[in-house]
Design a protein around this motif. Sequence first.
Motif, PDB file in Angstrom:
ATOM      1  N   UNK C   8       0.831  -1.212   0.000  1.00  0.00           N
ATOM      2  CA  UNK C   8       0.000   0.000   0.000  1.00  0.00           C
ATOM      3  C   UNK C   8       0.859   1.253   0.000  1.00  0.00           C
ATOM      4  N   UNK C  44      -5.860   0.510  -9.159  1.00  0.00           N
ATOM      5  CA  UNK C  44      -5.236  -0.435  -8.224  1.00  0.00           C
ATOM      6  C   UNK C  44      -5.537  -0.027  -6.779  1.00  0.00           C
ATOM      7  N   UNK C  45      -5.460   1.291  -6.511  1.00  0.00           N
ATOM      8  CA  UNK C  45      -5.756   1.770  -5.156  1.00  0.00           C
ATOM      9  C   UNK C  45      -7.190   1.415  -4.772  1.00  0.00           C
ATOM     10  N   UNK C  46      -8.123   1.545  -5.743  1.00  0.00           N
ATOM     11  CA  UNK C  46      -9.518   1.204  -5.438  1.00  0.00           C
ATOM     12  C   UNK C  46      -9.675  -0.273  -5.143  1.00  0.00           C
ATOM     13  N   UNK C  47      -8.895  -1.123  -5.835  1.00  0.00           N
ATOM     14  CA  UNK C  47      -8.942  -2.550  -5.523  1.00  0.00           C
ATOM     15  C   UNK C  47      -8.460  -2.783  -4.099  1.00  0.00           C
ATOM     16  N   UNK C  48      -7.397  -2.060  -3.688  1.00  0.00           N
ATOM     17  CA  UNK C  48      -6.878  -2.219  -2.334  1.00  0.00           C
ATOM     18  C   UNK C  48      -7.883  -1.735  -1.299  1.00  0.00           C
ATOM     19  N   UNK C  49      -8.735  -0.784  -1.669  1.00  0.00           N
ATOM     20  CA  UNK C  49      -9.751  -0.293  -0.736  1.00  0.00           C
ATOM     21  C   UNK C  49     -11.012  -1.154  -0.789  1.00  0.00           C
ATOM     22  N   UNK C  50     -10.923  -2.314  -1.393  1.00  0.00           N
ATOM     23  CA  UNK C  50     -12.035  -3.282  -1.466  1.00  0.00           C
ATOM     24  C   UNK C  50     -13.248  -2.698  -2.176  1.00  0.00           C
ATOM     25  N   UNK C  51     -13.018  -1.885  -3.189  1.00  0.00           N
ATOM     26  CA  UNK C  51     -14.137  -1.313  -3.932  1.00  0.00           C
ATOM     27  C   UNK C  51     -13.967  -1.637  -5.421  1.00  0.00           C
ATOM     28  N   UNK C  52     -14.130  -2.913  -5.823  1.00  0.00           N
ATOM     29  CA  UNK C  52     -13.900  -3.266  -7.228  1.00  0.00           C
ATOM     30  C   UNK C  52     -14.865  -2.571  -8.188  1.00  0.00           C
TER      31      UNK C  52
END
Lengths: 93, 113, 313, 91
Positions: C8, C44-52
Motif C-alpha cells: 500500500x 489499483x488503489x480502489x482494488x486495495x480499498x475493497x471497492x472493485x
Amino acid sequence: MSTAIALVTVVAVSAGAIFFLAGTIGLIRFPDAPCRLHALTKADNLGLGLIVLGLLPQVGTLAEALKLVCIWLLVMFSGAIVTQLIAATSRHK
Amino acid sequence: MTIFAACAALLMGLGLFGLITNPQPLRKIVAFNILGSGVFLLFGIVARRGAAAGVGADPVPQALVITGIVVAFAATAMAVALLLRLFADRGDTRLDHESAAGTEPARDDCRPP
Amino acid sequence: MTSALAFDLALAALVLAIATLTIAAREAMSAVISFIAYGLLLSLAWVRLRAPDVALTEAAIGAGVTGLLLLGAAATIGHRQAGAAPPLALMLAAGLACALVASGLAATTLVLLPEPAPTLAPPAMASLATTGLGNPVTAVLFVYRALDTLLEKVVLVLALLGVWSLAPDRVWGGVARLGPDAPPRAMLVFLAQLLPPVGMLIAIYMFWTGADHPGGAFQGGAILAAMWLIVLTARLADMPATSHPGLRLLVLAGPMLFAAIGFAGWALADAFLAYPEGYAKPLIILAEAGLTLSIAATLACLVAGPATRTPPP
Amino acid sequence: MVDFLNAAAGMLLITTMVGLCRMLRAPTDTDRMMTAQLAGSGGVGILALLAVAGEAPPVLDVALLLALLAAFASVAFVSGASTSTSPSDRP
C-alpha cells in the motif's frame, strides 16, 4: 503433488517478474525507440504470459482460469499491434 | 488505510495547486480531475472504514463515488468542448480577454440575429 | 500483514509521484499521458480499498474515456497554448495555501473521523434479499438511491446538450469529427476490427454480472463507448449526424425507460421508482440494459464533441 | 503461497516505479506513451496476482478491463499524435 504445483507457480511467477524487470531496464537503458519497444513487448508478452501460466494452477474454477488466459491473449494481441503503431509514429517524427 | 487517507489529502492539495497556478486551461482541467479523484479517494476511505455485515466496504459511499466519476466526466467533456470552441474562434486559449481587447477577431456566427 | 502494508505504501507513493508529474508537466500532451497512467494506477488503489465496482468505473471512465477526450484536445491545441507562468510570489502563496489545505485535510481524515466509523452497510445488506440482487452497490444505485441515478443520467444528457450547442450555426445538426483527416494506418484498422467484438463481449458480461458481482451499466456502457470510438477513429464507420433521430432516441431511451419504470412504480408499488414485490430484479436488469446502451451513446458523443461538418443531405 | 504472490505483486509495482523514472526524463511523447503502456500491462499483472492471492474473483474483471483499455489509450494517442500539427481545420 501439491509441492510440485507450488514449485511450478513460484518458478513461473518469478520468471515473469524478472521479465518485467528486464523490460523496464531495457526501457530505461536502450538507445532508441525501436529497441525500447522491443524491451517493452518482452514484458507484455513473456512476463505476463509466465505470470498467467504460474497462476493457472492456483485458481479455483475453470471460469477464472479461462479469464486469466483471455487477459493474456488480449494483452498480447493488442500489445503487438499497439507497439507497431507506436513504432510507426516514432519513425514519422 | 491511513496511508491512502494521507494520499487522498495530498492529491487534493496537488490538484488545487495545479488548478491555481497552471497557466494553460487544458492543464487546469487535468488538475481539476486530479483534485476530484482525491475527493473520491477520501470517500473510498470512508467506505472502507464502514466495512461491516460481511462486505469489505460500505456500499453507499461507493455508489456515490461511481455517480461522482460519471458526473466529473460530463463536466470535463463540457469544459473541453468550451475550450476547443474558444480555440477555434480566437486561435489561442487565453482566458484573460482584457489584455487581448482590440485584437479580437471577428466571430463567424455567434452573434444573435 | 506487513507485506500488504508495504504494498500500500509503495502504491500510494507511486500514485502521488505520477500526480506530481502530471501537475508539473510543461506540455499539455505530457500531462495528459501521465494522467492516463495515473488513472490506470488509481484503479489499483480502489482494488486495495475493497471497492472493485469503483475500480472498474475509474479504469473505464477515469482512464479510458476521459483519457481519449483529453488526448484529442491536447493534440488539437497542445502546442499553441499561452504559457506564461504566474509570478513566483503567487506560486509560493498558492503552494503554501494548498499545503495548508492538504495538511488540514490529512489531519481531519487521520484524527477527526468519528470512531467507530458510521456505516450503512448493515441496513443495505439486510434489505438486499428483498431486491433479489447480489451486488450491494448495484442495489444502492438502483433501489435505495434510484432517483440520484436517474438524475445523473439526466446530467449526462444535459452535458451532451451543452456540448452540441457549441457547434457553429452553419453546421448545426451536422457531423462531429473524430481523429485525423489523414487515412488511418492499416494496423489501426486491423485493431479496430479485432478489438470491438471482444470489447462488446466484455461489455455485455460486465452489464450482466453487475446484478450479482461488481460491474453494471456504467462500466458496460463505458466499454461500449470506447469500442465505438476505436471504430470511429479507424474510419470504419462514420459518426451519425447530431440531428439523426436514431442517435437522439438512443441517447434518451435509457433515461426514459428508467423514468417509465419509476412512474409504473407509482401505480403498482405506491412510490416513484419503487418496484413491485418480486419483480425488482427483472425490472432493474431491464432498466440497466437500456441505460447501458444510452450511456455508451452519450459518452461517445461527449468525446466526439460538437458538430464540425454540415449534415449530409 | 499468498505471501509469495503478494511479494511478486510488490516486485511488479517497484518495477513500474522504476519505469516511471523513464517518464521523468523521457525525451518524446512516444517514450511517455511506452511508459504508460508498461504501466498498463504491469497493472494487469499486479491485479492478476492480487486476485489470486486474495481469492477475490472480481479483481480479475478489473484486470480484464485494464487490459482492454490500455490498448485503447494507445490507439487514441497514435491517432492524436499524427494530427497534432494541423489544428486549423476546425471551424
